[in-house]
Motif scaffolding. Structure first.
Motif, short mmCIF file in Angstrom:
data_model
loop_
_atom_site.label_atom_id
_atom_site.label_comp_id
_atom_site.label_asym_id
_atom_site.label_seq_id
_atom_site.Cartn_x
_atom_site.Cartn_y
_atom_site.Cartn_z
N SER A 1 -10.00 -14.03 -0.61
CA SER A 1 -9.69 -13.65 -2.00
C SER A 1 -8.39 -12.88 -2.06
O SER A 1 -7.81 -12.51 -1.04
CB SER A 1 -10.83 -12.80 -2.55
N LEU A 2 -7.91 -12.63 -3.27
CA LEU A 2 -6.69 -11.85 -3.47
C LEU A 2 -7.05 -10.41 -3.75
O LEU A 2 -8.02 -10.15 -4.45
CB LEU A 2 -5.88 -12.42 -4.62
N PRO A 3 -6.36 -9.42 -3.24
CA PRO A 3 -5.24 -9.61 -2.32
C PRO A 3 -5.72 -10.04 -0.94
O PRO A 3 -6.77 -9.60 -0.47
CB PRO A 3 -4.59 -8.22 -2.26
N HIS A 4 -4.97 -10.93 -0.32
CA HIS A 4 -5.29 -11.43 1.01
C HIS A 4 -5.18 -10.27 2.00
O HIS A 4 -4.18 -9.58 2.03
CB HIS A 4 -4.31 -12.55 1.37
N SER A 5 -6.21 -10.03 2.77
CA SER A 5 -6.23 -8.90 3.69
C SER A 5 -6.65 -9.32 5.08
O SER A 5 -7.52 -10.18 5.24
CB SER A 5 -7.20 -7.82 3.20
N GLN A 6 -6.04 -8.71 6.09
CA GLN A 6 -6.43 -8.94 7.47
C GLN A 6 -7.55 -7.96 7.81
O GLN A 6 -7.44 -6.76 7.57
CB GLN A 6 -5.22 -8.72 8.39
N LEU A 7 -8.65 -8.47 8.39
CA LEU A 7 -9.83 -7.66 8.65
C LEU A 7 -9.95 -7.21 10.10
O LEU A 7 -10.58 -6.19 10.38
CB LEU A 7 -11.09 -8.44 8.26
N THR A 8 -9.39 -7.96 11.02
CA THR A 8 -9.50 -7.65 12.46
C THR A 8 -8.13 -7.70 13.11
O THR A 8 -7.16 -8.17 12.52
CB THR A 8 -10.44 -8.65 13.17
#
Length: 72
Positions: free
Chosen positions: A19-26
């Motif tokens: 989803s937006l905002p696109h986020s890096q999780l790892t």
């Protein structure tokens, strides 16, 4: 323009949101490196450290002072 090359990425890509905002999780960088980068960025002249108006809560933004001529 300077050119440089990066070694090909090894291992799996980081997990991200869809989803937006696109986020890096790892696979974030070491906290010490992130802290040093923030310290350097926010010590630049004519730059303020403000909450981001478009990213996830807690994100920081580099905001140029209004009276400084720059590329907008």
């Amino acid at each position: 323009m300077s050119q440089f090359s990066l070694k090909p990425r090894s291992g799996p890509s980081p997990e991200t949101t869809s989803s937006l905002p696109h986020s890096q999780l790892t696979q974030h960088g070491p906290q010490g490196v992130i802290d040093e980068l923030h310290e350097w960025c926010f010590s630049l002249p004519h730059v303020d450290n403000e909450p981001s108006g478009i990213s996830v809560p807690g994100s920081r933004a580099l905001v140029m002072h209004e009276d400084v001529e720059c590329n907008h």
